[in-house]
Design an enzyme around this catalytic site. Structure first.
Site, PDB file in Angstrom:
ATOM      1  N   LYS A  97      30.523  42.926  38.273  1.00  0.00           N
ATOM      2  CA  LYS A  97      30.054  41.570  37.951  1.00  0.00           C
ATOM      3  C   LYS A  97      28.521  41.527  37.930  1.00  0.00           C
ATOM      4  O   LYS A  97      27.924  41.141  36.936  1.00  0.00           O
ATOM      5  CB  LYS A  97      30.598  40.576  38.964  1.00  0.00           C
ATOM      6  CG  LYS A  97      32.124  40.570  39.015  1.00  0.00           C
ATOM      7  CD  LYS A  97      32.620  39.793  40.223  1.00  0.00           C
ATOM      8  CE  LYS A  97      34.031  40.149  40.597  1.00  0.00           C
ATOM      9  NZ  LYS A  97      35.040  39.673  39.669  1.00  0.00           N
ATOM     10  N   TRP A 154      40.734  35.242  47.445  1.00  0.00           N
ATOM     11  CA  TRP A 154      40.269  36.587  47.825  1.00  0.00           C
ATOM     12  C   TRP A 154      40.346  36.843  49.313  1.00  0.00           C
ATOM     13  O   TRP A 154      40.516  37.992  49.742  1.00  0.00           O
ATOM     14  CB  TRP A 154      38.864  36.853  47.274  1.00  0.00           C
ATOM     15  CG  TRP A 154      38.938  37.035  45.789  1.00  0.00           C
ATOM     16  CD1 TRP A 154      38.472  36.190  44.830  1.00  0.00           C
ATOM     17  CD2 TRP A 154      39.596  38.105  45.083  1.00  0.00           C
ATOM     18  NE1 TRP A 154      38.792  36.677  43.581  1.00  0.00           N
ATOM     19  CE2 TRP A 154      39.468  37.845  43.711  1.00  0.00           C
ATOM     20  CE3 TRP A 154      40.271  39.256  45.489  1.00  0.00           C
ATOM     21  CZ2 TRP A 154      39.998  38.698  42.736  1.00  0.00           C
ATOM     22  CZ3 TRP A 154      40.802  40.100  44.525  1.00  0.00           C
ATOM     23  CH2 TRP A 154      40.655  39.820  43.168  1.00  0.00           C
ATOM     24  N   ASP A 214      32.861  40.111  51.964  1.00  0.00           N
ATOM     25  CA  ASP A 214      33.172  40.529  50.598  1.00  0.00           C
ATOM     26  C   ASP A 214      32.158  39.835  49.691  1.00  0.00           C
ATOM     27  O   ASP A 214      32.192  38.620  49.519  1.00  0.00           O
ATOM     28  CB  ASP A 214      34.606  40.095  50.253  1.00  0.00           C
ATOM     29  CG  ASP A 214      34.969  40.372  48.794  1.00  0.00           C
ATOM     30  OD1 ASP A 214      34.120  40.890  48.049  1.00  0.00           O
ATOM     31  OD2 ASP A 214      36.116  40.058  48.420  1.00  0.00           O
TER      32      ASP A 214
HETATM   33  N1  PMP Z   1      36.771  40.139  45.885  1.00  0.00           N
HETATM   34  C1  PMP Z   1      36.287  39.251  45.003  1.00  0.00           C
HETATM   35  C2  PMP Z   1      35.519  38.090  45.515  1.00  0.00           C
HETATM   36  C3  PMP Z   1      36.501  39.426  43.642  1.00  0.00           C
HETATM   37  O1  PMP Z   1      36.039  38.510  42.770  1.00  0.00           O
HETATM   38  C4  PMP Z   1      37.210  40.552  43.190  1.00  0.00           C
HETATM   39  C5  PMP Z   1      37.436  40.863  41.721  1.00  0.00           C
HETATM   40  N2  PMP Z   1      37.510  39.831  40.857  1.00  0.00           N
HETATM   41  C6  PMP Z   1      37.707  41.442  44.145  1.00  0.00           C
HETATM   42  C7  PMP Z   1      37.452  41.228  45.480  1.00  0.00           C
HETATM   43  C8  PMP Z   1      38.516  42.647  43.743  1.00  0.00           C
HETATM   44  O2  PMP Z   1      37.686  43.603  43.193  1.00  0.00           O
HETATM   45  P1  PMP Z   1      38.282  44.924  42.506  1.00  0.00           P
HETATM   46  O3  PMP Z   1      39.037  44.485  41.305  1.00  0.00           O
HETATM   47  O4  PMP Z   1      37.069  45.734  42.199  1.00  0.00           O
HETATM   48  O5  PMP Z   1      39.159  45.584  43.514  1.00  0.00           O
END
Ligand code: PMP
Length: 360
Positions: free
Chosen positions: A194, A101, A170
Site C-alpha cells: 500500500k 483486521w 499492525d
Molecule cells: N492488516 C491490514 C490493516 C491490511 O489492510 C491488510 C491487507 N489489506 C492486512 C493486514 C493483510 O495483509 P497481507 O495481505 O499482506 O497479508
C-alpha cells in the site's frame, strides 16, 4: 498512455518515476543482468539490503533498540508468528478491537493464547477509534495488540495508544504515511503493497530486548525472528524485486521531504475528497466518527446501494477503479496511499460533486 486512477485498498499506485526505474532495472541493473534475475547472494544484492535497511531506519527514525526485518508471507503470517513467539505459557493478550483486521489477527492468536478485549468496537459498528480513557487494559497482558489504520472501514489512530504494556501494531495500511513513534512499540509490522511498494514483503520492526526476553528457544526457521535478524532477513531467498521496489519508494519518499511531508500531503489529499463529500449536503455521508477517520481510506456512502453501484460503474467508465466498499460493509471507499496523486483526489472530488448534483 494515460493511467487509470486505482482506488483499491492495495496493491496500490506506485509513483511513475519508480515504475520507470523498475522497467529499466528489470532489464539491467548495471552488469548485464536484471533485478529479477540477480542472485540474492551477489555483492549487488547484499549492498542493496544494507542500503535498504539504513535508509528505512533513516526515513522511519527507527532507533538502534529495534531490529528491522523484511519478511514474506504478508502481514497475515505475522498474525500467527507474533502470538507464537511473544505470548507466555498461561498468559493472555489484550486487543483493542477496531474491526475486520483485528478480528482476523485474533482468530490466529486464539490458537496460542487467551484474548482479553480491552476495547470492543463491535458495539458501535467500528465507527470509533478509542481515546486512551476508553481502553480498559487487563492485568499484565503479554502484550497489547492494535491495528493503526483499519483499511476496511477507514478509521485510524491519530497516535499510538498510551499503554503500560508491550505494544504491538499492525501498520499495514498506514506505515510511512506519517511519522511513527517506534519507541512506543515493542513490535510494528506492515505489508508493503500500500505505502511502501509492491506485494511480497512484510516489514517487521521489533524491539531487540523484547525479542530476547520472549524468544528464549530456537523455532522452525521461518518463525525464528532471532535467526532472521542474524541472517539480515536472508535466511532463504528474499523477495528480491519487491525489496528493490521498496528501496525506490524510500528514495521517492525522501525526495518528497520524508514522513512529515508525507503526512501533510496525505492529509491534504484526504481533505480534498472529504470536503467534496461534505459539500453534497448530506447526499454522501462519511463512515466513522469525525476524529476517527483515516487519511488513507475514505469510506462513504450514498442514499442507497443502487446509487452506490451506479457511482462505482460510472466512475469506472471515467477511468477510476476500486471505489466499491469492503466486501463485508458495502458503501464506497477511496484508498489513497502515499503514491496516489493529489490530482487524482481532485478528479474524484469533482466526480462526487457532479454525481450528487445529477442524482440528488
Ligand atoms: N492488516 C491490514 C490493516 C491490511 O489492510 C491488510 C491487507 N489489506 C492486512 C493486514 C493483510 O495483509 P497481507 O495481505 O499482506 O497479508
Amino acid at each position: 498512455m494515460a493511467r487509470i486512477l486505482n482506488f483499491t485498498a492495495g496493491p496500490a499506485h506506485l509513483p511513475e518515476s519508480v515504475i520507470q526505474i523498475c522497467q529499466q532495472a528489470l532489464w539491467d541493473v548495471g552488469n548485464g543482468i536484471g533485478i529479477a534475475e540477480i542472485s540474492h547472494r551477489s555483492a549487488f544484492f547484499d549492498d542493496l539490503m544494507t542500503d535498504l535497511e539504513a535508509q528505512f531506519r533513516r526515513v522511519g527514525a527507527v532507533p538502534d533498540s529495534h531490529a528491522v526485518l523484511f519478511l514474506q508471507g504478508g502481514a497475515t503470517l505475522q498474525f500467527c508468528t507474533i502470538p507464537a513467539t511473544f505470548t507466555r505459557p498461561g498468559g493472555h493478550i489484550d486487543c483493542i478491537h477496531t474491526g475486520y483486521w483485528t478480528r482476523n489477527a485474533m482468530r490466529d492468536a486464539d490458537f496460542y493464547t487467551r484474548i482479553h478485549y480491552a476495547y470492543d468496537g463491535a458495539k458501535n459498528g467500528f465507527q470509533h477509534i478509542p481515546d486512551d480513557d476508553e481502553i480498559a487494559y487487563s492485568s499484565a497482558p503479554d502484550y497489547v495488540y492494535y491495528c493503526a489504520n483499519n483499511s476496511f472501514l477507514g478509521t485510524e489512530f491519530k497516535r499510538a495508544p498510551r499503554c503500560p504494556y508491550p505494544l504491538i501494531a499492525d501498520m499495514s495500511s498506514n506505515i510511512f504515511s506519517r511519522p511513527i513513534d517506534v519507541a512506543a512499540h515493542s513490535l510494528i509490522f506492515a505489508s508493503a503493497q500500500k505505502n511502501l511498494g509492491i506485494a511480497g514483503c512484510c516489514v517487521v520492526i521489533v524491539d531487540r530486548a523484547f525479542l530476547d526476553e520472549r524468544q528464549s528457544t530456537a523455532r522452525p526457521s521461518m518463525f525464528d525472528y532471532k535467526r532472521l535478524v542474524q541472517a539480515r532477513s536472508m535466511l532463504n531467498t528474499p523477495p528480491t524485486f519487491a525489496l528493490f521496489v521498496m528501496k525506490q519508494m524510500l528514495d521517492w519518499i525522501e525526495s518528497h521531504g520524508g514522513l512529515k511531508s508525507m503526512a501533510a500531503r496525505n492529509a491534504q489529499k484526504a481533505q480534498i475528497i472529504r470536503d467534496a463529500i461534505d459539500a453534497t449536503n448530506g447526499f454522501f455521508k462519511h463512515v466513522g466518527d469525525e476524529n476517527s477517520r483515516s487519511s488513507m481510506n475514505i469510506s462513504f456512502y450514498s442514499p442507497n446501494p443502487e446509487l452506490d453501484a451506479r457511482f462505482v460503474a460510472q466512475a469506472e467508465s471515467n477511468q477510476m477503479i476500486g471505489l466499491r466498499g469492503h466486501r463485508e460493509t458495502g458503501g464506497l471507499r477511496a484508498s489513497i496511499f502515499n503514491a496516489f496523486p493529489i490530482e487524482g483526489c481532485r478528479t474524484l472530488a469533482q466526480f462526487i460533486t457532479d454525481f450528487a448534483q445529477k442524482n440528488g
